[in-house]
Design a protein around this motif. Sequence first.
Motif, PDB file in Angstrom:
ATOM      1  N   ALA A  63       0.849  -1.186   0.000  1.00 38.38           N
ATOM      2  CA  ALA A  63       0.000   0.000   0.000  1.00 38.38           C
ATOM      3  C   ALA A  63       0.886   1.237   0.000  1.00 38.38           C
ATOM      4  CB  ALA A  63      -0.902   0.018   1.225  1.00 38.38           C
ATOM      5  N   SER A  64       0.373   2.283  -0.542  1.00 40.36           N
ATOM      6  CA  SER A  64       1.088   3.539  -0.562  1.00 40.36           C
ATOM      7  C   SER A  64       1.016   4.181   0.821  1.00 40.36           C
ATOM      8  CB  SER A  64       0.458   4.459  -1.604  1.00 40.36           C
ATOM      9  OG  SER A  64       1.142   5.679  -1.621  1.00 40.36           O
ATOM     10  N   LEU A  65       2.132   4.659   1.303  1.00 40.73           N
ATOM     11  CA  LEU A  65       2.164   5.323   2.612  1.00 40.73           C
ATOM     12  C   LEU A  65       2.050   6.826   2.392  1.00 40.73           C
ATOM     13  CD1 LEU A  65       5.053   3.303   4.260  1.00 40.73           C
ATOM     14  CD2 LEU A  65       2.603   2.974   4.534  1.00 40.73           C
ATOM     15  N   ARG A  66       1.013   7.420   2.904  1.00 40.18           N
ATOM     16  CA  ARG A  66       0.760   8.840   2.692  1.00 40.18           C
ATOM     17  C   ARG A  66       0.970   9.601   3.997  1.00 40.18           C
ATOM     18  NH1 ARG A  66       0.435   9.943  -2.600  1.00 40.18           N
ATOM     19  NH2 ARG A  66      -0.660   8.295  -3.680  1.00 40.18           N
ATOM     20  N   TYR A  67       2.202  10.020   4.247  1.00 41.01           N
ATOM     21  CA  TYR A  67       2.528  10.804   5.430  1.00 41.01           C
ATOM     22  C   TYR A  67       3.361  11.990   4.987  1.00 41.01           C
ATOM     23  CZ  TYR A  67       1.047   6.795   8.170  1.00 41.01           C
ATOM     24  OH  TYR A  67       0.317   5.780   8.718  1.00 41.01           O
ATOM     25  N   ARG A  68       3.135  13.099   5.615  1.00 34.20           N
ATOM     26  CA  ARG A  68       3.955  14.269   5.345  1.00 34.20           C
ATOM     27  C   ARG A  68       5.062  14.306   6.406  1.00 34.20           C
ATOM     28  NH1 ARG A  68       3.042  18.119   1.955  1.00 34.20           N
ATOM     29  NH2 ARG A  68       0.863  17.556   1.787  1.00 34.20           N
ATOM     30  N   ALA A  80      21.283  26.240  -3.930  1.00 33.94           N
ATOM     31  CA  ALA A  80      20.790  24.918  -4.333  1.00 33.94           C
ATOM     32  C   ALA A  80      19.608  24.457  -3.482  1.00 33.94           C
ATOM     33  CB  ALA A  80      21.918  23.899  -4.228  1.00 33.94           C
ATOM     34  N   ARG A  81      19.142  25.316  -2.582  1.00 33.67           N
ATOM     35  CA  ARG A  81      18.003  24.951  -1.731  1.00 33.67           C
ATOM     36  C   ARG A  81      16.701  25.208  -2.472  1.00 33.67           C
ATOM     37  NH1 ARG A  81      19.946  26.954   4.250  1.00 33.67           N
ATOM     38  NH2 ARG A  81      21.907  25.823   4.179  1.00 33.67           N
ATOM     39  N   ASN A  82      16.257  24.195  -3.215  1.00 32.01           N
ATOM     40  CA  ASN A  82      15.020  24.308  -3.975  1.00 32.01           C
ATOM     41  C   ASN A  82      14.397  22.918  -4.140  1.00 32.01           C
ATOM     42  OD1 ASN A  82      16.381  23.070  -6.185  1.00 32.01           O
ATOM     43  ND2 ASN A  82      17.233  25.080  -6.723  1.00 32.01           N
ATOM     44  N   VAL A  83      13.218  22.898  -4.728  1.00 32.70           N
ATOM     45  CA  VAL A  83      12.473  21.654  -4.875  1.00 32.70           C
ATOM     46  C   VAL A  83      13.212  20.671  -5.782  1.00 32.70           C
ATOM     47  CG1 VAL A  83      10.322  20.633  -5.730  1.00 32.70           C
ATOM     48  CG2 VAL A  83      10.246  22.721  -4.393  1.00 32.70           C
ATOM     49  N   SER A  93      11.757   8.229  -3.180  1.00 34.86           N
ATOM     50  CA  SER A  93      11.298   8.120  -1.794  1.00 34.86           C
ATOM     51  C   SER A  93      10.299   9.203  -1.427  1.00 34.86           C
ATOM     52  CB  SER A  93      12.484   8.196  -0.840  1.00 34.86           C
ATOM     53  OG  SER A  93      13.364   7.135  -1.083  1.00 34.86           O
ATOM     54  N   CYS A  94      10.116  10.152  -2.300  1.00 35.60           N
ATOM     55  CA  CYS A  94       9.197  11.250  -2.017  1.00 35.60           C
ATOM     56  C   CYS A  94       8.412  11.577  -3.275  1.00 35.60           C
ATOM     57  CB  CYS A  94       9.994  12.477  -1.550  1.00 35.60           C
ATOM     58  SG  CYS A  94       8.947  13.850  -1.083  1.00 35.60           S
ATOM     59  N   SER A  95       7.102  11.726  -3.135  1.00 38.31           N
ATOM     60  CA  SER A  95       6.285  11.961  -4.314  1.00 38.31           C
ATOM     61  C   SER A  95       5.950  13.445  -4.537  1.00 38.31           C
ATOM     62  CB  SER A  95       4.987  11.160  -4.204  1.00 38.31           C
ATOM     63  OG  SER A  95       4.240  11.610  -3.098  1.00 38.31           O
ATOM     64  N   ASP A  96       5.993  14.251  -3.482  1.00 39.67           N
ATOM     65  CA  ASP A  96       5.572  15.639  -3.620  1.00 39.67           C
ATOM     66  C   ASP A  96       6.402  16.543  -2.706  1.00 39.67           C
ATOM     67  OD1 ASP A  96       4.096  17.868  -4.345  1.00 39.67           O
ATOM     68  OD2 ASP A  96       2.480  17.439  -2.920  1.00 39.67           O
ATOM     69  N   PRO A  97       7.692  16.758  -3.052  1.00 37.62           N
ATOM     70  CA  PRO A  97       8.514  17.597  -2.168  1.00 37.62           C
ATOM     71  C   PRO A  97       8.067  19.066  -2.230  1.00 37.62           C
ATOM     72  CG  PRO A  97       9.733  16.982  -4.127  1.00 37.62           C
ATOM     73  CD  PRO A  97       8.436  16.257  -4.177  1.00 37.62           C
TER      74      PRO A  97
END
Length: 100
Positions: A63-68, A80-83, A93-97
Amino acid sequence: MLLEEFSVQHEEYTVFPFDPEDFLVEFSSAPVAETILHAHHPAEAPFQLIWKRWRRQSMASFASLRYRVLIEFCEIPAHARNVSTATVILNTSCSDPRLY
């Protein structure tokens, strides 16, 4: 059956209910467990036990784990601090940074 067929004493194993319908048998020593796993069961036994090694994945589901999660990156230069940098570092490992 363990005592009669394999001469395994009661103190050499522990039986736990294992949902939904099985049992988990924990043996006190590896040689006893190996003996049971590789033994041939008598045809005249009143019931058949199917022995398998327990695996952590035996009852697993996907199952997909949906935690922020808040992640702090250290020693990354200010420019270099950007999305896109976070996406490269985290890869799949991350779907929506997002930056905060």
